[in-house]
Design an enzyme around this catalytic site. Structure first.
Site, PDB file in Angstrom:
ATOM      1  N   ASN A  50       0.851  -1.187   0.000  1.00 15.90           N
ATOM      2  CA  ASN A  50       0.000   0.000   0.000  1.00 15.90           C
ATOM      3  C   ASN A  50       0.894   1.247   0.000  1.00 15.90           C
ATOM      4  O   ASN A  50       1.720   1.423   0.904  1.00 15.90           O
ATOM      5  CB  ASN A  50      -0.892  -0.047   1.253  1.00 15.90           C
ATOM      6  CG  ASN A  50      -1.818   1.140   1.336  1.00 15.90           C
ATOM      7  OD1 ASN A  50      -1.414   2.278   1.133  1.00 15.90           O
ATOM      8  ND2 ASN A  50      -3.073   0.887   1.661  1.00 15.90           N
ATOM      9  N   HIS A  88       0.983   6.250   1.924  1.00 17.82           N
ATOM     10  CA  HIS A  88       1.704   7.211   2.750  1.00 17.82           C
ATOM     11  C   HIS A  88       2.917   7.831   2.062  1.00 17.82           C
ATOM     12  O   HIS A  88       3.527   8.758   2.584  1.00 17.82           O
ATOM     13  CB  HIS A  88       2.008   6.609   4.119  1.00 17.82           C
ATOM     14  CG  HIS A  88       0.718   6.338   4.833  1.00 17.82           C
ATOM     15  ND1 HIS A  88      -0.179   7.337   5.130  1.00 17.82           N
ATOM     16  CD2 HIS A  88       0.115   5.179   5.202  1.00 17.82           C
ATOM     17  CE1 HIS A  88      -1.256   6.812   5.695  1.00 17.82           C
ATOM     18  NE2 HIS A  88      -1.098   5.502   5.745  1.00 17.82           N
ATOM     19  N   HIS A  97      -5.617   3.672  -1.522  1.00 16.86           N
ATOM     20  CA  HIS A  97      -6.939   4.047  -0.993  1.00 16.86           C
ATOM     21  C   HIS A  97      -7.233   5.483  -1.413  1.00 16.86           C
ATOM     22  O   HIS A  97      -6.586   6.418  -0.953  1.00 16.86           O
ATOM     23  CB  HIS A  97      -6.895   3.923   0.535  1.00 16.86           C
ATOM     24  CG  HIS A  97      -8.207   4.184   1.220  1.00 16.86           C
ATOM     25  ND1 HIS A  97      -8.344   4.088   2.576  1.00 16.86           N
ATOM     26  CD2 HIS A  97      -9.436   4.545   0.747  1.00 16.86           C
ATOM     27  CE1 HIS A  97      -9.597   4.361   2.914  1.00 16.86           C
ATOM     28  NE2 HIS A  97     -10.270   4.665   1.809  1.00 16.86           N
ATOM     29  N   ARG A 148      -9.330   8.233  -0.774  1.00 20.50           N
ATOM     30  CA  ARG A 148     -10.295   8.629   0.258  1.00 20.50           C
ATOM     31  C   ARG A 148     -11.144   9.776  -0.236  1.00 20.50           C
ATOM     32  O   ARG A 148     -10.720  10.572  -1.078  1.00 20.50           O
ATOM     33  CB  ARG A 148      -9.562   9.037   1.537  1.00 20.50           C
ATOM     34  CG  ARG A 148      -8.872   7.894   2.254  1.00 20.50           C
ATOM     35  CD  ARG A 148      -8.335   8.353   3.600  1.00 20.50           C
ATOM     36  NE  ARG A 148      -9.385   8.455   4.581  1.00 20.50           N
ATOM     37  CZ  ARG A 148      -9.603   7.563   5.549  1.00 20.50           C
ATOM     38  NH1 ARG A 148      -8.817   6.523   5.712  1.00 20.50           N
ATOM     39  NH2 ARG A 148     -10.600   7.728   6.395  1.00 20.50           N
ATOM     40  N   ARG A 205      -6.888  12.855   1.200  1.00 15.30           N
ATOM     41  CA  ARG A 205      -5.786  13.272   2.084  1.00 15.30           C
ATOM     42  C   ARG A 205      -4.436  12.694   1.657  1.00 15.30           C
ATOM     43  O   ARG A 205      -3.411  13.217   2.021  1.00 15.30           O
ATOM     44  CB  ARG A 205      -6.078  12.913   3.527  1.00 15.30           C
ATOM     45  CG  ARG A 205      -6.065  11.431   3.805  1.00 15.30           C
ATOM     46  CD  ARG A 205      -6.247  11.144   5.271  1.00 15.30           C
ATOM     47  NE  ARG A 205      -7.598  11.411   5.696  1.00 15.30           N
ATOM     48  CZ  ARG A 205      -8.141  10.840   6.792  1.00 15.30           C
ATOM     49  NH1 ARG A 205      -7.415  10.034   7.543  1.00 15.30           N
ATOM     50  NH2 ARG A 205      -9.379  11.091   7.129  1.00 15.30           N
ATOM     51  N   GLU A 214      -8.709   0.630  -2.852  1.00 10.58           N
ATOM     52  CA  GLU A 214      -9.551   0.633  -1.655  1.00 10.58           C
ATOM     53  C   GLU A 214     -10.500   1.805  -1.780  1.00 10.58           C
ATOM     54  O   GLU A 214     -10.065   2.929  -2.085  1.00 10.58           O
ATOM     55  CB  GLU A 214      -8.691   0.800  -0.402  1.00 10.58           C
ATOM     56  CG  GLU A 214      -7.832  -0.397  -0.116  1.00 10.58           C
ATOM     57  CD  GLU A 214      -6.950  -0.158   1.108  1.00 10.58           C
ATOM     58  OE1 GLU A 214      -7.061   0.905   1.737  1.00 10.58           O
ATOM     59  OE2 GLU A 214      -6.155  -1.040   1.406  1.00 10.58           O
ATOM     60  N   THR A 270      -8.239   3.651   8.620  1.00 11.30           N
ATOM     61  CA  THR A 270      -9.460   2.841   8.613  1.00 11.30           C
ATOM     62  C   THR A 270      -9.535   2.082   9.934  1.00 11.30           C
ATOM     63  O   THR A 270      -8.857   1.080  10.127  1.00 11.30           O
ATOM     64  CB  THR A 270      -9.447   1.882   7.401  1.00 11.30           C
ATOM     65  OG1 THR A 270      -9.089   2.643   6.256  1.00 11.30           O
ATOM     66  CG2 THR A 270     -10.817   1.268   7.192  1.00 11.30           C
ATOM     67  N   GLU A 318     -11.155  -9.246   3.210  1.00  9.14           N
ATOM     68  CA  GLU A 318      -9.869  -8.903   3.815  1.00  9.14           C
ATOM     69  C   GLU A 318     -10.127  -8.717   5.304  1.00  9.14           C
ATOM     70  O   GLU A 318     -10.974  -7.896   5.696  1.00  9.14           O
ATOM     71  CB  GLU A 318      -9.281  -7.630   3.188  1.00  9.14           C
ATOM     72  CG  GLU A 318      -7.950  -7.267   3.841  1.00  9.14           C
ATOM     73  CD  GLU A 318      -7.140  -6.242   3.072  1.00  9.14           C
ATOM     74  OE1 GLU A 318      -7.252  -6.166   1.832  1.00  9.14           O
ATOM     75  OE2 GLU A 318      -6.378  -5.510   3.740  1.00  9.14           O
ATOM     76  N   HIS A 347      -3.654  -4.462   7.782  1.00  9.31           N
ATOM     77  CA  HIS A 347      -3.755  -3.253   8.611  1.00  9.31           C
ATOM     78  C   HIS A 347      -2.861  -3.373   9.830  1.00  9.31           C
ATOM     79  O   HIS A 347      -3.008  -4.283  10.636  1.00  9.31           O
ATOM     80  CB  HIS A 347      -5.183  -2.924   9.068  1.00  9.31           C
ATOM     81  CG  HIS A 347      -5.342  -1.445   9.320  1.00  9.31           C
ATOM     82  ND1 HIS A 347      -4.887  -0.826  10.455  1.00  9.31           N
ATOM     83  CD2 HIS A 347      -5.817  -0.450   8.533  1.00  9.31           C
ATOM     84  CE1 HIS A 347      -5.106   0.480  10.386  1.00  9.31           C
ATOM     85  NE2 HIS A 347      -5.671   0.730   9.209  1.00  9.31           N
TER      86      HIS A 347
HETATM   87  N1  PXP Z   1      -5.868  -3.121   4.037  1.00  6.98           N
HETATM   88  C1  PXP Z   1      -6.828  -2.162   4.060  1.00  6.98           C
HETATM   89  C2  PXP Z   1      -8.186  -2.527   3.576  1.00  6.98           C
HETATM   90  C3  PXP Z   1      -6.537  -0.857   4.492  1.00  6.98           C
HETATM   91  O1  PXP Z   1      -7.505   0.074   4.506  1.00  6.98           O
HETATM   92  C4  PXP Z   1      -5.220  -0.536   4.849  1.00  6.98           C
HETATM   93  C5  PXP Z   1      -4.871   0.860   5.257  1.00  6.98           C
HETATM   94  O2  PXP Z   1      -5.146   1.721   4.222  1.00  6.98           O
HETATM   95  C6  PXP Z   1      -4.252  -1.549   4.788  1.00  6.98           C
HETATM   96  C7  PXP Z   1      -4.603  -2.843   4.394  1.00  6.98           C
HETATM   97  C8  PXP Z   1      -2.822  -1.302   5.130  1.00  6.98           C
HETATM   98  O3  PXP Z   1      -2.695  -0.931   6.450  1.00  6.98           O
HETATM   99  P1  PXP Z   1      -1.301  -0.374   6.968  1.00  6.98           P
HETATM  100  O4  PXP Z   1      -1.038   0.880   6.213  1.00  6.98           O
HETATM  101  O5  PXP Z   1      -1.542  -0.155   8.422  1.00  6.98           O
HETATM  102  O6  PXP Z   1      -0.278  -1.425   6.686  1.00  6.98           O
END
Ligand code: PXP
Length: 251
Positions: free
Chosen positions: A10, A13, A46, A48, A52, A73, A104, A154, A193
């Protein structure tokens, strides 16, 4: 080697850091390409409602640039559905979204929202997009995914990752049980997550989980040792845990 546990990276960030200054650096597409080169099996982003981190242009650029599948996402809103149908990513993961939350915070209440979610799942599936629902590791939520005809779930690993000691063990057992129930219900099972080098092994060892989506920790680690090194180490920890659990498969 054919892997039976995929790593989705992901890159949200990277966009968070870019947006702190409003320019174009660091570029999430550059990060996605680097992740791909380091062994990511997919890229997750994602979009949003408040934009952001990831922007609409990022989605366009990612779709054009990456070779591995994109997992978008998205909240179940008309706006996001329109964007998904325009881009047709490989997969769409429906997540709950609250404006005030930092991330999330919990899973989607699929059980309480079957009627509201059904048209979104159907429209995405009709467009050939693989739909997953981001849910708490809970039997009722899994059964709702079946009712919604979502092919993938998930499992939210946030509570497990945040907990300590016995509570972490209890949260892990919820994930383990839900992942096995998912198989029984013929749902493809992913998880993610909050996963880190310390927490990934136990989840990777659950044989019925076939994809982990990991972002924040990898991007944070990349500050110290580079993205490639962080992804390779995560990948190695996943593979080691899976092999020790007896789940490695050869091509
Ligand atoms: N899976 C989903 C559905 C999420 O919303 C997120 C965070 O955007 C992640 C995985 C990844 O989480 P993390 O950034 O904490 O590794």
């Amino acid at each position: 080697m054919k892997r039976d546990l995929r790593l989705g990276v992901n890159i949200d960030h990277v966009a968070t850091i870019r947006n702190a200054r409003g320019g174009g650096h660091p570029d999430p597409v550059h990060a996605a390409k680097a992740a791909e080169a380091a062994g990511a099996d997919g890229i997750t982003a994602h979009l949003r409602e408040d934009r952001r981190h990831i922007s609409d242009d990022d989605i366009t650029n990612l779709m054009a640039a990456i070779r591995v599948p994109l997992n978008l996402e998205m909240a179940a809103t008309e706006e996001m559905l329109g964007i998904a149908l325009r881009h047709k990513p490989h997969a769409a993961c429906i997540v709950p979204e609250k404006r005030q939350e930092r991330t999330t915070e919990g899973g989607l209440d699929a059980a309480g929202g079957v009627d509201q979610l059904a048209p979104y799942v159907t429209a995405l599936k009709d467009a050939g997009i693989r739909v997953s629902l981001f849910i708490e590791p809970d039997r009722g939520q899994l059964e709702a995914a079946v009712k919604l005809r979502a092919p993938v779930v998930e499992l939210h690993t946030g509570a497990y990752c945040e907990a300590k000691g016995e509570e972490r063990e209890r949260q892990f057992r919820r994930i383990d049980e839900a992942a096995r129930t998912a198989e029984e219900l013929k749902l493809e099972c992913h998880a993610g997550h909050g996963l880190t080098f310390d927490t990934v092994g136990a989840v990777a060892a659950i044989p019925t989980i076939i994809e982990l989506n990991i972002g924040h920790f990898l991007i944070g680690e990349a500050i110290f040792g580079g993205l490639e090194s962080a992804i390779k180490r995560m990948r190695a920890l996943m593979d080691k845990a899976r092999a020790e659990a007896g789940g490695e498969r050869s091509a």
